[in-house]
Design a protein around this motif. Structure first.
Motif, PDB file in Angstrom:
ATOM      1  N   GLN A 109       0.824  -1.200   0.000  1.00 26.39           N
ATOM      2  CA  GLN A 109       0.000   0.000   0.000  1.00 26.39           C
ATOM      3  C   GLN A 109       0.862   1.254   0.000  1.00 26.39           C
ATOM      4  OE1 GLN A 109      -3.138  -1.073  -0.220  1.00 26.39           O
ATOM      5  NE2 GLN A 109      -3.809   0.963  -0.809  1.00 26.39           N
ATOM      6  N   MET A 110       1.947   1.236   0.755  1.00 32.72           N
ATOM      7  CA  MET A 110       2.828   2.406   0.771  1.00 32.72           C
ATOM      8  C   MET A 110       3.600   2.547  -0.537  1.00 32.72           C
ATOM      9  SD  MET A 110       4.202   2.889   4.668  1.00 32.72           S
ATOM     10  CE  MET A 110       4.918   1.261   4.881  1.00 32.72           C
ATOM     11  N   VAL A 111       3.985   1.432  -1.132  1.00 34.32           N
ATOM     12  CA  VAL A 111       4.635   1.484  -2.450  1.00 34.32           C
ATOM     13  C   VAL A 111       3.656   2.015  -3.491  1.00 34.32           C
ATOM     14  CG1 VAL A 111       5.556   0.072  -4.328  1.00 34.32           C
ATOM     15  CG2 VAL A 111       6.344  -0.301  -1.985  1.00 34.32           C
ATOM     16  N   SER A 132     -11.160   2.548  -9.071  1.00 29.68           N
ATOM     17  CA  SER A 132      -9.976   3.302  -8.659  1.00 29.68           C
ATOM     18  C   SER A 132     -10.023   4.777  -9.017  1.00 29.68           C
ATOM     19  CB  SER A 132      -8.726   2.660  -9.281  1.00 29.68           C
ATOM     20  OG  SER A 132      -7.565   3.053  -8.615  1.00 29.68           O
ATOM     21  N   GLY A 133     -11.197   5.308  -9.377  1.00 28.70           N
ATOM     22  CA  GLY A 133     -11.282   6.746  -9.560  1.00 28.70           C
ATOM     23  C   GLY A 133     -11.663   7.238 -10.938  1.00 28.70           C
ATOM     24  N   GLY A 134     -12.261   6.398 -11.766  1.00 26.21           N
ATOM     25  CA  GLY A 134     -12.733   6.871 -13.057  1.00 26.21           C
ATOM     26  C   GLY A 134     -13.695   8.024 -12.909  1.00 26.21           C
ATOM     27  N   TYR A 135     -14.526   7.955 -11.860  1.00 27.88           N
ATOM     28  CA  TYR A 135     -15.471   9.033 -11.568  1.00 27.88           C
ATOM     29  C   TYR A 135     -14.894  10.018 -10.566  1.00 27.88           C
ATOM     30  CZ  TYR A 135     -19.265   6.395 -13.870  1.00 27.88           C
ATOM     31  OH  TYR A 135     -20.065   5.747 -14.771  1.00 27.88           O
ATOM     32  N   VAL A 136     -14.417   9.513  -9.439  1.00 31.41           N
ATOM     33  CA  VAL A 136     -13.947  10.374  -8.350  1.00 31.41           C
ATOM     34  C   VAL A 136     -12.814  11.279  -8.811  1.00 31.41           C
ATOM     35  CG1 VAL A 136     -12.877  10.399  -6.062  1.00 31.41           C
ATOM     36  CG2 VAL A 136     -14.654   8.728  -6.577  1.00 31.41           C
ATOM     37  N   TRP A 158       2.368   6.594 -16.714  1.00 29.32           N
ATOM     38  CA  TRP A 158       1.944   5.240 -17.095  1.00 29.32           C
ATOM     39  C   TRP A 158       2.360   4.207 -16.055  1.00 29.32           C
ATOM     40  CZ3 TRP A 158       2.621   3.000 -22.736  1.00 29.32           C
ATOM     41  CH2 TRP A 158       1.998   1.748 -22.798  1.00 29.32           C
ATOM     42  N   LEU A 159       3.649   4.157 -15.755  1.00 29.85           N
ATOM     43  CA  LEU A 159       4.097   3.127 -14.806  1.00 29.85           C
ATOM     44  C   LEU A 159       3.573   3.385 -13.398  1.00 29.85           C
ATOM     45  CD1 LEU A 159       5.831   0.623 -15.423  1.00 29.85           C
ATOM     46  CD2 LEU A 159       5.812   2.329 -17.238  1.00 29.85           C
ATOM     47  N   GLY A 160       3.349   4.655 -13.066  1.00 30.61           N
ATOM     48  CA  GLY A 160       2.769   4.959 -11.757  1.00 30.61           C
ATOM     49  C   GLY A 160       1.364   4.431 -11.613  1.00 30.61           C
ATOM     50  N   TRP A 161       0.685   4.206 -12.747  1.00 34.20           N
ATOM     51  CA  TRP A 161      -0.682   3.687 -12.701  1.00 34.20           C
ATOM     52  C   TRP A 161      -0.725   2.256 -12.157  1.00 34.20           C
ATOM     53  CZ3 TRP A 161      -3.039   7.920 -15.362  1.00 34.20           C
ATOM     54  CH2 TRP A 161      -4.413   8.021 -15.177  1.00 34.20           C
ATOM     55  N   THR A 162       0.420   1.610 -12.091  1.00 35.90           N
ATOM     56  CA  THR A 162       0.488   0.310 -11.438  1.00 35.90           C
ATOM     57  C   THR A 162       0.028   0.418  -9.985  1.00 35.90           C
ATOM     58  OG1 THR A 162       2.304  -0.424 -12.870  1.00 35.90           O
ATOM     59  CG2 THR A 162       2.042  -1.575 -10.754  1.00 35.90           C
ATOM     60  N   GLY A 163       0.477   1.476  -9.312  1.00 40.93           N
ATOM     61  CA  GLY A 163       0.016   1.711  -7.944  1.00 40.93           C
ATOM     62  C   GLY A 163      -1.355   2.337  -7.898  1.00 40.93           C
ATOM     63  N   PHE A 164      -1.685   3.138  -8.904  1.00 36.50           N
ATOM     64  CA  PHE A 164      -2.975   3.819  -8.972  1.00 36.50           C
ATOM     65  C   PHE A 164      -4.114   2.807  -8.937  1.00 36.50           C
ATOM     66  CE2 PHE A 164      -6.358   6.369 -10.648  1.00 36.50           C
ATOM     67  CZ  PHE A 164      -5.995   7.699 -10.512  1.00 36.50           C
ATOM     68  N   ASN A 165      -4.046   1.802  -9.793  1.00 37.56           N
ATOM     69  CA  ASN A 165      -5.098   0.783  -9.822  1.00 37.56           C
ATOM     70  C   ASN A 165      -4.773  -0.431  -8.969  1.00 37.56           C
ATOM     71  OD1 ASN A 165      -6.631   2.340 -11.538  1.00 37.56           O
ATOM     72  ND2 ASN A 165      -6.063   1.236 -13.394  1.00 37.56           N
ATOM     73  N   GLY A 166      -3.484  -0.755  -8.857  1.00 33.31           N
ATOM     74  CA  GLY A 166      -3.098  -1.951  -8.103  1.00 33.31           C
ATOM     75  C   GLY A 166      -3.257  -1.818  -6.607  1.00 33.31           C
ATOM     76  N   GLY A 167      -3.343  -0.587  -6.112  1.00 32.21           N
ATOM     77  CA  GLY A 167      -3.463  -0.398  -4.667  1.00 32.21           C
ATOM     78  C   GLY A 167      -4.877  -0.312  -4.153  1.00 32.21           C
ATOM     79  N   ASP A 168      -5.853  -0.292  -5.057  1.00 29.80           N
ATOM     80  CA  ASP A 168      -7.213  -0.006  -4.601  1.00 29.80           C
ATOM     81  C   ASP A 168      -8.004  -1.162  -4.009  1.00 29.80           C
ATOM     82  OD1 ASP A 168      -8.500   2.692  -4.571  1.00 29.80           O
ATOM     83  OD2 ASP A 168      -7.355   2.848  -6.413  1.00 29.80           O
TER      84      ASP A 168
END
Length: 483
Positions: free
Chosen positions: A27-29, A197-201, A244-254
């Protein structure tokens, strides 16, 4: 006493029973990956995708937002988004700064879901296996990137002082409402609207709010509207790569856990983004005869945005379909409809945030309502037995829920953003004065992005003494000489 080891450093057998160190680490990563999307990702992207004279201002708008959101978030906004219920769409404001709360197990108190609103618990309260401090961190970087994405519609003319006032107001009266309603235990959460993961929010909010604020602020200088070339396309790609690569945490952490659904979300994210980028580029080649690098970045972004509301609840084949749609429909709205619709032409949306985030976000939410897979839904959603329309049964109703959820976010952001801009305009001009628009960064900040300017000259400014010296680079040696 010499052998005493502080509690935080003892082995796992002495850790709290609820702490899962793997989940906490992931989660922190994930939070850090999302933070890197903003700083330095969007700072670099914004600073390089605009005309040279606006590089400093654009990058600083992003940097300021990141810092301002942090202080607002821990002081009052976190609990408005994820705390105890105040209203069906809003949580109670209070600080998230006390040790006793931050080291305790994270909980989202309003998320206990009762079967058909009765007394029987259908899904227990969200309570991840890590401390509250981790959740505050994770959700803060999402709030920050939302405001920064919104800024993309306003680059090249918004008064920086007005922006400084806008950020905390918009975070408080707009972002927190969407976050609580869909994630924190508000009415859309309990109704079963899917926003993984925030498509709306995040994306529909930033797209609609950005477009609305652009209307209130007014357009760039006419010369900038007619010609606004990026000052460094290679740095645009660097910023886009971090995004792009940051989206790994964007969606992977939710999923709030390092679990099987997290893995599915990460895989779908990159499948959809890649498909969308290739689709957008293909359309550029077919209709304009050349593959545009900026166009490829736009296609990448629309793919990432589109998959976000359904990343962990759709199958891989659906991610490909969503990528094809996200690489073509926003392309069409940006390249064709925008040029024919007078309203879209009147509002100066600098980076086309309406198309890349609002259109792509609504598209992602709607296609999630079509393709949400029943088994994956049961891994994540509070409303059991949810599924998309293609799976029959109640799936058609899920599609309707998605459209209603999008409508609420659109309506709230349009109204709230308009009120905020109007109130600020009573005190601070929203737009930079025309004479400063001609100059850009040097007029607004007293700084310029590049020392090199003109034809091989250096612009040497000694600000505090008021001594401005022009220096010419020597033709053979490269040594600077006063002229």
């Amino acid at each position: 006493m010499a052998d005493y080891v502080p509690t935080a450093y003892r082995n796992s057998t002495n850790s709290p029973d609820w702490l899962n160190k793997g989940d906490n680490t992931w989660q922190m990563v994930s939070a850090t990956l999302v933070g890197l999307q903003s700083v330095p990702g969007l700072v670099i992207l914004y600073g390089s995708i605009v005309k040279k004279k606006w590089a400093i201002n654009s990058a600083f708008m992003a940097l300021y937002s990141f810092a301002a959101v942090w202080i607002c978030w821990v002081t009052w906004a976190y609990h408005m988004s994820f705390g105890d219920k105040l209203l069906p769409f809003w949580g109670k404001a209070k600080p998230a700064l006390g040790q006793s709360d931050l080291i305790a197990q994270s909980t989202l108190p309003a998320t206990t879901h009762y079967y058909k609103g009765g007394d029987v618990v259908e899904t227990p309260m969200v309570a991840p296996f890590y401390p509250q401090a981790t959740m505050v961190y994770f959700q803060c970087v999402f709030a920050a990137i939302t405001v920064i994405l919104l800024a993309g519609a306003l680059l090249g003319r918004m008064n920086i002082k007005a922006w400084m006032a806008f950020v905390p107001l918009w975070l408080t009266f707009s972002y927190t409402v969407g976050a609580f309603s869909l994630w924190g235990g508000g009415f859309l959460f309990h109704w079963g609207v899917i926003d993984y993961s925030g498509g709306y929010v995040i994306h529909v909010s930033s797209g609609i709010a950005g477009f609305t604020a652009a209307y209130w602020v007014g357009p760039r200088a006419q010369a900038d509207r007619e010609r606004f070339p990026p000052n460094n396309v290679l740095l645009v790609l660097a910023g886009a790569g971090l995004l792009w690569l940051g989206w790994t945490g964007f969606n992977g952490g939710d999923p709030y856990s390092a679990n099987i659904d997290s893995s599915m979300a990460v895989l779908n994210t990159h499948i959809c983004a890649s498909t969308s980028l290739l689709t957008w580029t293909t359309l550029d080649v077919i209709f304009f005869r050349k593959p545009s690098v900026i166009g490829a970045v736009q296609g990448m972004i629309t793919g990432l945005v589109c998959i976000t509301p359904g990343a962990g609840v759709v199958q891989g084949w659906a991610a490909i379909v969503m990528g094809i749609l996200s690489g073509s429909i926003p392309w069409y709205t940006m390249m064709v409809i925008h040029k024919k619709w007078s309203l879209l032409q009147k509002v100066d949306d600098t980076l086309g945030v309406f198309h890349t985030h609002a259109v792509a976000g609504v598209l992602g939410g709607a296609t999630t309502g079509l393709f949400a897979e029943p088994v994956l839904c049961n891994l994540f959603l509070p409303v059991t037995n949810s599924k998309g329309a293609v799976y029959g049964g109640v799936g058609g109703y899920q599609f309707v829920k998605q459209l209603v959820g999008a409508s609420f976010i659109i309506g709230w952001n349009f109204v709230a953003t308009s009120i905020i801009c109007f109130v600020i305009s009573l005190v601070i001009p929203l737009r930079i004065p025309d004479e400063e628009l001609v100059i850009g960064d040097d007029a607004v900040h007293g700084e310029e992005a590049y020392a090199l300017w003109g034809d091989g000259e250096l612009y040497d400014t000694t600000r505090h003494s008021g001594d401005y010296n022009m220096r010419q680079v020597g033709p053979a040696t490269g040594v600077t000489q006063d002229v």
